[in-house]
Design a protein around this motif. Structure first.
Motif, PDB file in Angstrom:
ATOM      1  N   LYS A 169       0.841  -1.199   0.000  1.00 60.43           N
ATOM      2  CA  LYS A 169       0.000   0.000   0.000  1.00 60.43           C
ATOM      3  C   LYS A 169       0.879   1.254   0.000  1.00 60.43           C
ATOM      4  O   LYS A 169       1.942   1.266   0.626  1.00 60.43           O
ATOM      5  N   PHE A 170       0.392   2.291  -0.706  1.00 61.56           N
ATOM      6  CA  PHE A 170       1.050   3.602  -0.681  1.00 61.56           C
ATOM      7  C   PHE A 170       0.199   4.560   0.150  1.00 61.56           C
ATOM      8  O   PHE A 170      -0.968   4.797  -0.181  1.00 61.56           O
ATOM      9  N   GLN A 173      -4.275  11.089  -4.794  1.00 65.99           N
ATOM     10  CA  GLN A 173      -5.556  10.377  -4.934  1.00 65.99           C
ATOM     11  C   GLN A 173      -5.947  10.301  -6.413  1.00 65.99           C
ATOM     12  O   GLN A 173      -6.353   9.244  -6.902  1.00 65.99           O
ATOM     13  N   GLY A 204      -4.551   7.680  -8.609  1.00 66.29           N
ATOM     14  CA  GLY A 204      -5.213   6.368  -8.531  1.00 66.29           C
ATOM     15  C   GLY A 204      -4.437   5.318  -7.766  1.00 66.29           C
ATOM     16  O   GLY A 204      -4.775   4.133  -7.811  1.00 66.29           O
ATOM     17  N   VAL A 205      -3.375   5.744  -7.062  1.00 61.17           N
ATOM     18  CA  VAL A 205      -2.554   4.742  -6.368  1.00 61.17           C
ATOM     19  C   VAL A 205      -2.519   4.967  -4.860  1.00 61.17           C
ATOM     20  O   VAL A 205      -1.741   4.319  -4.163  1.00 61.17           O
ATOM     21  N   ASP A 263      -3.550   4.770  -1.015  1.00 61.53           N
ATOM     22  CA  ASP A 263      -4.282   3.872  -0.110  1.00 61.53           C
ATOM     23  C   ASP A 263      -4.542   4.486   1.258  1.00 61.53           C
ATOM     24  O   ASP A 263      -5.185   3.849   2.103  1.00 61.53           O
ATOM     25  N   ILE A 299       6.802   9.385  -4.443  1.00 61.31           N
ATOM     26  CA  ILE A 299       5.860   8.576  -5.235  1.00 61.31           C
ATOM     27  C   ILE A 299       5.995   8.919  -6.721  1.00 61.31           C
ATOM     28  O   ILE A 299       6.135   8.033  -7.570  1.00 61.31           O
ATOM     29  N   THR A 300       5.997  10.221  -7.030  1.00 57.04           N
ATOM     30  CA  THR A 300       6.034  10.603  -8.449  1.00 57.04           C
ATOM     31  C   THR A 300       7.399  10.300  -9.066  1.00 57.04           C
ATOM     32  O   THR A 300       7.501  10.070 -10.271  1.00 57.04           O
TER      33      THR A 300
END
Ligand code: G3P
Length: 215
Positions: free
Chosen positions: A2-3, A17, A20-21, A23, A193-194
């Motif tokens: 999970k992220f 959000q 789409g990834v 959590d 994340i990016t």
């Protein structure tokens, strides 16, 4: 894996959000202060605003350090939204408070974990999540990933259900290492994340495909 996103910045939470990834979200008093959120009512409202953006769990940290204070604050936080997770520091009264909330069916995140022994205590108290701070261990010349690995082994040995939520993630390689070691969750700044998106060969290959498509 999970992220979660580790921020109280609403625009960044929305961006993750929308990708789409996402959590879930983790916050702490420092992250709330960074966004200029002051005063109890504003802080509580901000947690609700975060819950309204994400569809996952949202960790909200208590400020009290005694059992009664943590219980009072945690119950107030848990009433805000069904997806609020009460974040509690790894101290003696914190362990007692985690046990209390576990018995009441309220989710907890045991924070400021820097050793396998602390993680074992958190699991025994029934914490939903345990947050080992990998970046801060790296900062003091101790490999934070060794802690993730140790906790994974211990939890698997006894089938503890507490989820390993790798925190103090600083860069994309931390996320990859945590994924290889079996962390259940990584809570990351948006930039980490990016950064996972990027590879120069992807850019080069796409430019070539687009050029060829015009031929
Ligand atoms: O999730 C814990 C995190 O907010 C701490 O990060 O970078 O201040 O060590 P950092």
């Amino acid at each position: 894996m999970k992220f979660f996103i580790d921020t109280a910045n609403l625009a960044q939470i929305k961006e993750a959000q929308d990708l789409g990834v996402l959590d879930g979200v983790t916050t702490n008093p420092s992250l709330m202060a960074k966004e200029g959120i002051k005063g109890n009512d504003n802080i509580l409202k901000h947690y609700v605003d975060i819950c309204n953006i994400t569809t996952g769990d949202v960790s909200a940290e208590v400020i009290a350090t005694d059992f009664d204070g943590m219980v009072k604050e945690g119950e107030l936080l848990a009433e805000l939204h069904p997806r609020i997770v009460v974040k509690i520091p790894m101290i003696k009264d914190g362990v007692k408070a985690i046990k209390y909330f576990t018995e009441k069916g309220i989710k907890t995140n045991c924070t400021l974990v820097f050793s396998a022994g602390q993680a074992l205590l958190a699991a025994k108290a029934g914490a939903t999540y345990v947050s080992p701070f990998v970046g801060r261990l790296d900062d003091v010349s101790t490999d934070g990933m060794d802690l993730i690995s140790d906790i994974r082994i211990i939890y698997d040995n006894y089938a503890y259900e507490t989820q390993i939520l790798a925190a103090s993630i600083r860069h994309p390689l931390h996320i990859i290492q945590c994924a290889k070691l079996g962390a259940d969750v990584a809570t990351c700044p948006l930039s980490a994340i990016t950064a996972l998106l990027n590879h120069p060969l992807t850019d080069k290959g796409l430019a070539q495909f687009l050029a060829d498509a015009k031929k």
